[in-house]
Design an enzyme around this catalytic site. Sequence first.
Site, mmCIF file in Angstrom:
data_model
loop_
_atom_site.group_PDB
_atom_site.id
_atom_site.type_symbol
_atom_site.label_atom_id
_atom_site.label_comp_id
_atom_site.label_asym_id
_atom_site.label_seq_id
_atom_site.Cartn_x
_atom_site.Cartn_y
_atom_site.Cartn_z
ATOM 1 N N SER A 64 0.804 -1.238 0.000
ATOM 2 C CA SER A 64 0.000 0.000 0.000
ATOM 3 C C SER A 64 0.831 1.279 0.000
ATOM 4 O O SER A 64 0.282 2.357 -0.229
ATOM 5 C CB SER A 64 -0.919 0.026 1.216
ATOM 6 N N LYS A 67 0.529 3.506 -2.897
ATOM 7 C CA LYS A 67 -0.699 4.282 -3.174
ATOM 8 C C LYS A 67 -0.456 5.795 -3.301
ATOM 9 O O LYS A 67 -0.953 6.410 -4.250
ATOM 10 C CB LYS A 67 -1.769 3.985 -2.125
ATOM 11 N N TYR A 190 -2.992 -2.773 -10.432
ATOM 12 C CA TYR A 190 -2.818 -2.339 -9.032
ATOM 13 C C TYR A 190 -1.978 -3.352 -8.255
ATOM 14 O O TYR A 190 -1.091 -2.981 -7.477
ATOM 15 C CB TYR A 190 -4.209 -2.146 -8.397
ATOM 16 N N TYR A 242 -4.712 4.307 7.535
ATOM 17 C CA TYR A 242 -6.011 3.633 7.626
ATOM 18 C C TYR A 242 -6.846 4.266 8.740
ATOM 19 O O TYR A 242 -6.808 5.467 8.939
ATOM 20 C CB TYR A 242 -5.838 2.124 7.873
ATOM 21 N N VAL A 260 0.866 -3.676 3.996
ATOM 22 C CA VAL A 260 0.696 -4.948 4.717
ATOM 23 C C VAL A 260 1.942 -5.823 4.757
ATOM 24 O O VAL A 260 1.990 -6.784 5.510
ATOM 25 C CB VAL A 260 -0.474 -5.802 4.147
HETATM 26 N N1 GLN Z 1 -1.865 -5.438 -2.061
HETATM 27 C C1 GLN Z 1 -2.544 -5.284 -0.810
HETATM 28 C C2 GLN Z 1 -4.045 -5.412 -1.013
HETATM 29 O O1 GLN Z 1 -4.538 -4.977 -1.987
HETATM 30 C C3 GLN Z 1 -2.209 -3.939 -0.288
HETATM 31 C C4 GLN Z 1 -2.934 -3.611 0.962
HETATM 32 C C5 GLN Z 1 -2.087 -2.933 1.961
HETATM 33 O O2 GLN Z 1 -0.864 -2.904 1.912
HETATM 34 N N2 GLN Z 1 -2.747 -2.393 2.954
HETATM 35 O O3 GLN Z 1 -4.723 -5.996 -0.192
#
Ligand code: GLN
Length: 402
Positions: A64, A67, A190, A242, A260
């Site tokens: 993430s 992003k 993505y 988050y 994550v």
């Molecule tokens: N690739 C992970 C997902 O889409 C990324 C989520 C994350 O890092 N919070 O679930």
Amino acid sequence: MRNPIPDLLDELRERCADDDGGEVLSTIPELAKADPDRFGIGLCTIDGTVYGTGDAEHRFSIQSISKPFAYALALADRGRDTVLEHVGVEPSGDSFNEISLEQSGRPRNPMINIGAITTHALIGHEGISRKQRDKRVQQGLSAFAGRKLDVDEEVFASEQSEASRNLALAYLVHAREKLDGEPHHAVEGYIRQCSLLVDVRDLAVMAMTLAAGGRNPVTGEQVVPTWVCTQVLSVMATCGMYDASGQWMSTVGIPAKSGVSGGVLGALPGQAGIGAFSPRLDEIGNSVRGVRAFEALSADLGLHLMHAPEVASHVLYGVVEPDADGDGLREVQLQGTMHFAAVEVALRELEEVPDGESFVLDLSRVASATDVGRRLLLEAVERMRADRREVRITDPHDILGG
Ligand code: GLN
């Protein structure tokens, strides 16, 4: 070594390493294999100096943390209005993989999956092929890092095989006509974006590029325009961690993004880019040691964004009075950075120069000026000249010219 910063970072890392709380993510099979004890911290300064401690060269998938950079590319490629039509800027208060849509069908923000998938689909020019977009993403994130980033094909395949939830999110946005193109294309791209490999030093440089108005401090490349960075950092500050974003902003006070795989990136405007990595996550999905490290860095190095800097009152270096016999001119000497608050203090000092008296404005100790600071100073000089005063300006660094 005379510079105490490497020791300070080593010591800080050690202090945070005794925390073995949290769990490695189990839902993406390839990430579940991570060594839970890994822990690295990287820090990049505005002149491109990079410090690293612990597992600073261990590579992991960015997840993430991609992003904000994908958001930056979409803004640069498609403009603010188009991106805002598709994705909002309000914190969701929900988990990263929730169905967080506004009434209009617009995902709430680009830092959660539903908004990030929608944002990914906006990168490049309209009608761009999926392959070309993948290339644009890889090149764009590499430019932020200052080296070519590669995709971890195993992580990519692993996440593709478990993509139902992200596909469901993409189809929902598509049904509300806010997704550009095919849902499965957007999700595949993505996931590739999330599979790019980085280490904490890369994260630090990427963060510093955002914090330096889009100019990579190592390569010197202007990766995206400055207005894009202002937008991205604002959204990171409110939505980056988050549903713990509010708590983070009050305790750490650095615009940030976590992922994550266990990475956390923080960008302090004008000062520092920071990356941390440790795979065990708390229940919200943020790296336990990563959060600890940022709390310690913010406290130890005084990096909280809302901590007011002491600048305005120091703007006046000195005032030289004219000689009593009328020889010599009054001299107003300024120093530091001429931003709004500093210039406001200076303008009031200029107000003290008696009507009709000539004087010297000495800017030789001024380091830089913002556009507003420059404009206000020039305006004041112009008004004083209209007042039939002679104003001499000492400006060896061309502060008022540029
Ligand atoms: N690739 C992970 C997902 O889409 C990324 C989520 C994350 O890092 N919070 O679930």
